[in-house]
Scaffold this motif. Structure first.
Motif, mmCIF file in Angstrom:
data_model
loop_
_atom_site.group_PDB
_atom_site.id
_atom_site.type_symbol
_atom_site.label_atom_id
_atom_site.label_comp_id
_atom_site.label_asym_id
_atom_site.label_seq_id
_atom_site.Cartn_x
_atom_site.Cartn_y
_atom_site.Cartn_z
ATOM 1 N N UNK A 69 0.831 -1.207 0.000
ATOM 2 C CA UNK A 69 0.000 0.000 0.000
ATOM 3 C C UNK A 69 0.865 1.256 0.000
ATOM 4 N N UNK A 70 1.901 1.284 0.832
ATOM 5 C CA UNK A 70 2.761 2.470 0.917
ATOM 6 C C UNK A 70 3.500 2.708 -0.395
ATOM 7 N N UNK A 78 -6.635 6.394 -4.562
ATOM 8 C CA UNK A 78 -6.442 5.215 -3.706
ATOM 9 C C UNK A 78 -7.777 4.573 -3.350
ATOM 10 N N UNK A 79 -8.772 5.405 -3.053
ATOM 11 C CA UNK A 79 -10.107 4.883 -2.739
ATOM 12 C C UNK A 79 -10.701 4.181 -3.955
ATOM 13 N N UNK A 111 1.524 -5.249 12.389
ATOM 14 C CA UNK A 111 2.873 -5.790 12.606
ATOM 15 C C UNK A 111 3.812 -5.378 11.478
ATOM 16 N N UNK A 112 3.337 -5.505 10.241
ATOM 17 C CA UNK A 112 4.146 -5.098 9.100
ATOM 18 C C UNK A 112 4.454 -3.612 9.128
ATOM 19 N N UNK A 113 3.467 -2.810 9.501
ATOM 20 C CA UNK A 113 3.659 -1.357 9.562
ATOM 21 C C UNK A 113 4.657 -0.979 10.652
ATOM 22 N N UNK A 131 -3.864 8.388 3.974
ATOM 23 C CA UNK A 131 -4.472 7.502 2.977
ATOM 24 C C UNK A 131 -4.650 6.100 3.553
ATOM 25 N N UNK A 132 -3.637 5.602 4.273
ATOM 26 C CA UNK A 132 -3.752 4.254 4.833
ATOM 27 C C UNK A 132 -4.822 4.210 5.920
#
Length: 358
Positions: free
Chosen positions: A13-14, A55-56, A82-84, A137-138
């Motif tokens: 996503x990033x 993004x939406x 966790x990933x973030x 955005x996230x």
């Protein structure tokens, strides 16, 4: 496979948000901050609202085409968090170790950062602008997925929960629609880029701000009357009026000092060289925008209607702690910058955040 995909979802996503920021046409504008080396006002590329809308749209199309379920971000939220966290830690270490020490301890440099305004290619990508864009955005994509989960899976729809989703959506759109205005706020003027800002925007902001939704998305309508839900919505809007109004009044004062904001003709305290705005929002308290932020956070916690779940109060509790410490830091910076002029201002505007109280 789901475990791995959930963990790398924020990375994907990033990367996608960053690509959109690069390829979507942007308006280059000058902000308030000056380059510490050249003394020239810094440039910024502003296209956040278009990145958000795109993004939406991508999120919607991926769900509509059954490529990525609408509820994916909700169902993998702990893996995504966790990933973030890993991304936030790696970025924070990178952005701190890249620059020379400020003379403080390494832990202080790691927390607050070393570089004040890291940029690529004269503002083509500005680190602070990019970080806040990623976070907003996230957060919005997470909120949409939480709302989708509630609508699809909960039999008794909780309109207060959906109101909470709408509040955070408003929050994200408001920030990116007025993206340029924030170039004149504390974050861009005073803060450096370290763990506090890097980890905050890459892990904390997009996941923690929606904490009241994390623990209520699966719950049914609590049966609260409609008027109470409307009241919570009105409370959020009151907070927004304080925050947005104060930031807009300050922006107009910084860019067009004699210009009215709404009906408010600016009144200033001046030493002949520097001026401080001392009426309107900024005459009610020295940081009334912080009060607005806290009120909005309280409204988000109230909206789902589960006031007895302590986790929903983490978001406003965080904001209270953040704004109290930021107010103290900001006052120190202003006192050092303005000297006796700041003392005159604090004599006229006695309250720090809450008019007549604090």
């Amino acid at each position: 496979m789901k475990l791995l995909l959930g963990l790398v979802t924020p990375l994907i996503a990033y990367a996608g948000i960053t690509l959109l920021h690069i390829i979507i046409p942007a308006k280059t504008t000058k902000g308030y901050v000056k380059n510490e080396i050249t003394g020239e006002t810094m440039n910024y590329r502003i296209n956040g609202k278009y990145v958000l809308w795109t993004s939406i749209l991508i999120w919607f199309l991926l769900g509509y085409l059954d490529i990525v379920p609408y509820v994916w971000l909700y169902e993998t939220r702990w893996l995504g968090l966790t990933g973030a966290i890993v991304i936030g830690l790696v970025y924070s270490l990178y952005i701190v170790l890249k620059y020379p020490s400020t003379g403080k301890s390494f832990l202080a440099d790691l927390w607050y950062g070393r570089a004040k305004d890291p940029q690529l290619n004269d503002g083509f990508i500005d680190s602070k602008l990019w970080l806040y864009l990623i976070g907003a955005v996230m957060l919005q994509l997470n909120v949409l997925s939480f709302a989708a989960y509630h609508i699809i899976n909960v039999e008794s729809i909780n309109y207060g929960f959906l109101l909470g989703c709408a509040m955070l959506t408003w929050f994200c759109f408001d920030y990116l629609i007025f993206e340029k205005i924030h170039l004149w706020t504390y974050d861009f003027i005073a803060e450096r880029v370290g763990f506090k800002l890097g980890f905050g925007c890459l892990a904390f902001y997009p996941y923690f701000y929606s904490v009241s939704l994390w623990f209520t998305a699966h719950r049914p309508n609590p049966g609260h009357p409609l008027w109470l839900t409307i009241l919570f919505g009105a409370l959020f809007l009151c907070g927004w009026v304080l925050t947005r109004g104060a930031n807009m009044q300050k922006y107009f004062f910084k860019t067009s000092p004699g210009r009215r904001f709404l009906w408010i003709q600016p009144e200033v305290i001046s030493d002949g060289k520097r001026s401080l705005l001392a009426n309107g929002y900024w005459g009610a308290s020295r940081h009334i925008n912080y009060l607005g932020e806290i009120i909005q956070a309280i409204a988000v916690a109230l909206a789902p209607g589960y006031l007895g779940i302590w986790m929903v109060w983490l978001y406003p509790a965080y904001y209270i702690g953040l704004m109290l410490t930021r107010q103290a830091d900001d006052d120190k910076v202003c006192r050092a910058k303005y000297g006796e002029l700041w003392d005159q201002y604090t004599e006229k505007v006695k309250y720090k955040i809450i008019p007549f109280i604090y």
